[in-house]
Design an enzyme around this catalytic site. Sequence first.
Site, PDB file in Angstrom:
ATOM      1  N   TYR A 101     -19.690  -8.008   1.946  1.00  0.00           N
ATOM      2  CA  TYR A 101     -18.409  -7.828   1.256  1.00  0.00           C
ATOM      3  C   TYR A 101     -17.620  -6.768   2.014  1.00  0.00           C
ATOM      4  O   TYR A 101     -18.175  -5.743   2.427  1.00  0.00           O
ATOM      5  CB  TYR A 101     -18.671  -7.349  -0.175  1.00  0.00           C
ATOM      6  CG  TYR A 101     -17.410  -6.976  -0.929  1.00  0.00           C
ATOM      7  CD1 TYR A 101     -16.768  -7.905  -1.736  1.00  0.00           C
ATOM      8  CD2 TYR A 101     -16.862  -5.698  -0.808  1.00  0.00           C
ATOM      9  CE1 TYR A 101     -15.614  -7.569  -2.409  1.00  0.00           C
ATOM     10  CE2 TYR A 101     -15.704  -5.362  -1.482  1.00  0.00           C
ATOM     11  CZ  TYR A 101     -15.084  -6.301  -2.283  1.00  0.00           C
ATOM     12  OH  TYR A 101     -13.935  -5.975  -2.949  1.00  0.00           O
ATOM     13  N   GLU A 189      -9.119  -8.339   0.742  1.00  0.00           N
ATOM     14  CA  GLU A 189     -10.558  -8.480   0.515  1.00  0.00           C
ATOM     15  C   GLU A 189     -11.128  -9.706   1.224  1.00  0.00           C
ATOM     16  O   GLU A 189     -10.510 -10.768   1.232  1.00  0.00           O
ATOM     17  CB  GLU A 189     -10.808  -8.608  -1.002  1.00  0.00           C
ATOM     18  CG  GLU A 189     -12.270  -8.717  -1.391  1.00  0.00           C
ATOM     19  CD  GLU A 189     -12.449  -9.108  -2.861  1.00  0.00           C
ATOM     20  OE1 GLU A 189     -12.746  -8.232  -3.673  1.00  0.00           O
ATOM     21  OE2 GLU A 189     -12.279 -10.311  -3.177  1.00  0.00           O
TER      22      GLU A 189
END
Length: 380
Positions: A101, A189
């Site tokens: 991530y 993101e």
Amino acid sequence: MNIQEYQAKELFRVHGIPVPEGEVARTPAEARAAAGRIGAQVVVKAQVLVGGRGKAGGIKLAATAEEAEDKATAILGMDIKGLTVEEVLVTRAEDIASEVYLAVVLDRRRKRALLMASSEGGVEIEEVAKKTPDKIVTLPIDPAYGLQPYQARAVMLRVAPDAASAMAMARIAVQLYEVFQAEDCSLAEINPLVVTPDGRVIALDAKVSLDDNAAFRHVRIHDEMRPKETEGEKLAREMGLSYVKLDGDIGCVVNGAGLAMATMDLVKHFGGHPANFLDIGGSSNPKKVEAAMKIILSDSNVKAILFNIFGGITRCDDVANGIVQALGQMDVKVPVVIRLTGTNEEQAREILKEHGLTATTSMDEGVQAVVESSKEAVSR
Ligand code: GDP
Ligand code: MN
């Protein structure tokens, strides 16, 4: 403003972040053609502005162009968390050896951007934060210096599966910070950022929020990427009403933002689900009431409508006239509950009575009545 994955990936491409090749399709035939051009296994991905599309069935692998067409048929028109899928992204499928991530978010408390990384890729970061918060590495970024490559390497070495991937990921982290800065984002993101079995590092997903306050600096991007307005949103904008669609079934027409919030709270309190926030404002123009009714009826989830009017500057008789006119012009099949009190409420009650309508003065009563109506409609 949140933008679609394919739009976020376009911004990524501009800043050098590797993303799989892909095309947007609006029909199964377009998806088939796109898969044909890619000429390999593809992933067909619903383009809707919510997370967890994978779990909701909005992301499917296809080995051939025919299969891509089938998968697109299944996904287009699908309802994901109340949003209808109108576009899919057909993108080259990548094999995944590991996933991490990576994000740049706005840290409001520190008043600066924050680099966030985790070895737990592909999982929602809120989950990771809850279960294994120690697996999230963060680094506040000094706006005067930007994200330095050595800082990015130090962070990515802690989350990447190996040193070589960490170096590639560190470059991507710096590029992601560039996206964040250059495009005035509040969020950029990548989840998951993957390493392929042959060692390439690629952004498989992309989520970007652009700061609306900076729209004037990115006129083209904001115009192109602004999500399409629904019919209701367009009408609300034209009539100067403030309208936010929610996923419940009770349409609420209220004057004043504070009362609108209180009304939604009370609907929830009595076990109902508001379909919207809709503030017709302080003026009392029957046209606005009609528009409000149209907006609410454009949402097919609505099972009952509540008018909650506190007459101050707004005159109850004007609202009553608006309601009567709207009901006269439109084919309203759902029950309408009216609560009004304040300026000219007696006249309002007369007007409603002439047309066979009643109104309560108690907010509790009105809300309870509309919640009951909505439940009856559901059980019917
Ligand atoms: P989200 O569910 O909305 O976050 O959508 P993502 O784009 O993150 O996709 C969800 C999941 O689908 C990913 O975590 C992957 O496990 C899987 N996925 C997406 N693209 C690919 C791909 O190209 N190859 C493989 N093997 N899996 C993929
Ligand atoms: Mn994702």
